[in-house]
Design an enzyme around this catalytic site. Sequence first.
Site, PDB file in Angstrom:
ATOM      1  N   ASP A 214       0.849  -1.089   0.103  1.00  0.00           N
ATOM      2  CA  ASP A 214       0.045   0.156  -0.150  1.00  0.00           C
ATOM      3  C   ASP A 214       1.099   1.251  -0.055  1.00  0.00           C
ATOM      4  O   ASP A 214       1.922   1.495   0.684  1.00  0.00           O
ATOM      5  CB  ASP A 214      -0.821  -0.023   1.215  1.00  0.00           C
ATOM      6  N   GLU A 269       0.977  -0.472  -5.256  1.00  0.00           N
ATOM      7  CA  GLU A 269      -0.124   0.382  -5.573  1.00  0.00           C
ATOM      8  C   GLU A 269       0.724   1.724  -5.664  1.00  0.00           C
ATOM      9  O   GLU A 269       0.938   2.394  -4.819  1.00  0.00           O
ATOM     10  CB  GLU A 269      -1.007   0.582  -4.357  1.00  0.00           C
TER      11      GLU A 269
END
Length: 539
Positions: A214, A269
């Site tokens: 993330d 991401e």
Amino acid sequence: VVIRAQNGELLYRISPWARYVVRDEDKVNYDWVHWNPPQSYIHKHPSPKRLKSLRIYESHVGIASPEGKVASYKNFTYNVLPRIKDLGYNCVQLMAIMEHAYYASFGYQVTSFFAASSRYGTPDDLKEMIDVAHSMGITVLLDVVHSHASKNSEDGLNKFDGTDYCFFHSGPKGTHQLWDSRLFDYANWEVLRFLLSNLRMWIQEYRFDGFRFDGVTSMLYHHHGIGTGFSGDYNEYFGLHVDEDALCYLMLANHMIKFLHPECITIAEDVSGMPALCRPVAEGGGGFDYRLAMAIPDKWIQIIKELKDEEWNMGNIVHTLTNRRYEEKYIAYAESHDQALVGDKTLAFRLMDAEMYTNMSVLSPLTPVIDRGIQLHKMIRLITHTLGGESYLNFMGNEFGHPEWLDFPRKGNNESYHYARRQFNLTEDHLLRYRFLNAFDRDMNRLEERFGWLASPPAYVSEKHESNKVIAFERAGLIFIFNFHPYQSYVDYRVVIFKYKILLDSDAAEYGGHQRLDHNTEYFSEEYSHNYRPNSLMV
């Protein structure tokens, strides 16, 4: 853990390596519990072989139930995993597993990096859940948050030894302006050991098959992507604004994971489009296997929000779906958890909005809004799945057009769980149109399983016709034809193809369509050159 700080003060802390932390009802902070059952869970099933085509079901354990409560690992194991398998997804990506004190942070404000969240059950419950997923042939990925950490100090990493620089950068450099969280010092030897150990623990203890990292954009740049647009100019990716310590950490993490567990998958991401992020470390790349195609959901939102149906630009849609770095694998998705959160709208809600409350029953007439919404929901998903990347992702519930948004219990909504749940029961009611969307998503995934277009070379687009609003392309020996025209159907429409039989039709009755095509017909081509190909036929 009791620490005497440099100023003599006694600090009461939770070990950064704590494996199990719980919070009593009457307490604010979490307590570290020594987890050592007499018989710990023994994994029975091997991890699945590395998948060629990745069809990812993005999931959150706590909201995976129609009931207004925090759902459990057990519920996910016995009620949700069979559903994922039936829908044709072969990979589940789990959010909010690393322990986070604030439930409404969606798991992105991590307090205990080595602890599986206790609000859903025990560590052994999670191990069983992953084991059962493996028995079904489902790969399990962890949404890992190594880009920042919660500001909590009593039950988090912040000010662990009384200073602000134990795990993090000191001063303003150590705080993320937008997220109000702490930023790791990736040049610190002990921080690297801590984070690398963390990855290794999730793989070896729990048998996760890989990670979705993330906030990679925030890690890659000193500006963390705040107030910065990315156009693709190379000056945006190379220069003093790049955080080389963080980039080296990501390369090191990928190198270690691949060295110890070659079958593991890693996903970045990254919204910036950093070149070579998904090339091997040996080539000087970032070492990731896949990156999220984050421009695609933004494009669909922009089209639906800003354009009339007659103004949809076919060339622009095709460009967005095919604009990716050569030899780097992308995960295409029409929407993820980001679009489902409160303040935003899912595609289904953007398309059908208030009519979802009144006109989703088959007993009510099929209004133009619901008809358009159901058909576009299927078409957007299919063209994203087939043209947009080398993998596909869907957030739980969105496959059947889950109504409303996602909002966790917090002070602003009187701690309500009403929007922190997934109403899977809607697809089981034969009087509701949600089952049509559910069936289409299932058959779309099963068709990919048969033909493997995600693992095939990129599609050859033979037509993007602006006035007809038609897109046609070939991939994996299949031809895909989309008519995005709001009211025009075509008879004897010439396309580049040798012969064909219909395999999937969004207009079929079982998907809530109008049954305008005969599926029993086989079509054969003629030697009539069209769009630079020698053979074509009329459809």
